[in-house]
Write a protein that holds these residues in place. Structure first.
Motif, mmCIF file in Angstrom:
data_model
loop_
_atom_site.group_PDB
_atom_site.id
_atom_site.type_symbol
_atom_site.label_atom_id
_atom_site.label_comp_id
_atom_site.label_asym_id
_atom_site.label_seq_id
_atom_site.Cartn_x
_atom_site.Cartn_y
_atom_site.Cartn_z
ATOM 1 N N PHE A 1 4.733 -0.685 3.863
ATOM 2 C CA PHE A 1 3.998 0.425 3.257
ATOM 3 C C PHE A 1 5.006 1.406 2.676
ATOM 4 C CE2 PHE A 1 1.336 -1.097 6.695
ATOM 5 C CZ PHE A 1 0.047 -1.021 6.210
ATOM 6 N N PHE B 1 -7.990 1.068 6.189
ATOM 7 C CA PHE B 1 -7.162 0.002 6.740
ATOM 8 C C PHE B 1 -7.885 -0.574 7.945
ATOM 9 C CE2 PHE B 1 -4.298 2.726 4.394
ATOM 10 C CZ PHE B 1 -3.634 1.798 3.624
ATOM 11 N N PRO C 1 0.840 -1.211 0.000
ATOM 12 C CA PRO C 1 0.000 0.000 0.000
ATOM 13 C C PRO C 1 0.876 1.262 0.000
ATOM 14 C CG PRO C 1 -0.739 -1.559 1.669
ATOM 15 C CD PRO C 1 0.588 -2.051 1.167
ATOM 16 N N ASN C 2 0.443 2.248 -0.762
ATOM 17 C CA ASN C 2 1.162 3.506 -0.891
ATOM 18 C C ASN C 2 0.263 4.653 -0.434
ATOM 19 O OD1 ASN C 2 3.507 5.057 -2.161
ATOM 20 N ND2 ASN C 2 1.746 5.966 -3.170
ATOM 21 N N ILE D 1 -10.968 3.824 0.488
ATOM 22 C CA ILE D 1 -9.934 2.890 0.950
ATOM 23 C C ILE D 1 -9.759 3.116 2.439
ATOM 24 C CG2 ILE D 1 -7.478 2.315 0.888
ATOM 25 C CD1 ILE D 1 -8.682 1.424 -1.639
#
Length: 168
Positions: free
Chosen positions: A66, A83, A9-10, A81
């Motif tokens: 990450f 987490f 993930p970015n 999006i």
């Protein structure tokens, strides 16, 4: 030779990547900063960032890799999006909710979701929630869902009480 993580993930930040990475690595265990890259003069007309300023930070949270990018103001985070932080118990829910919501957007808190001070969305979920929401008795599952929809931070004790009331 270690295994390569296929998907990383970015996070795209305007200029707060360093601050965000320090914040996140202070919250999660097994966390560390792995690598920092800096902008060069090349591409200045494209990226517009000051030469020598931080471009990317590769880091780990709970062993998951990450990347944080200082990419400028072109893109911002939204709730599409998020987490999910799976918590073993209410103590963990309270800890992660408290830390991640510090200076965050209180209006974006609902049903275990929160938005942190950088605009990143997180779901702080006790691992027992799935079991409660998929209970064998559909009425229990529905009442647990109705109760959860009234919450900001998930209160596992209250949800367990809903289940217990219905099982008696």
């Amino acid at each position: 030779m270690g295994s390569i993580q296929k998907i990383t993930p970015n996070f795209w930040f305007d200029t707060q990547a360093e601050e965000a990475v320090q914040f996140y690595t202070s919250i999660f265990e097994d966390s560390e900063i792995l690598k920092v890259t800096h902008y060069k003069n090349a591409g200045q007309e494209v990226h517009g960032m000051e030469e020598g300023s931080v471009m990317t930070i590769e880091f780990k949270l709970e062993g998951q890799k990450f990347v944080a990018l200082n990419g400028g103001p072109h893109f911002t985070f939204n709730e599409a999006i998020s987490f999910i932080v799976t918590c073993a118990n209410q103590e963990e829910v309270d800890y992660f909710w408290g830390r991640l919501s510090e200076s965050g957007d209180e209006s974006a808190q609902q049903c275990g979701w929160l938005k942190d001070k950088f605009g990143v969305s997180w779901q702080i979920v006790p691992e027992q929630l799935d079991e409660l929401l998929s209970h064998d008795d559909p009425a229990v599952a529905e009442n647990v869902m109705n109760e959860m929809l009234q919450m900001k931070k998930i209160d596992l004790d209250v949800l367990e009480q809903v289940k217990d009331r219905m099982n008696h």
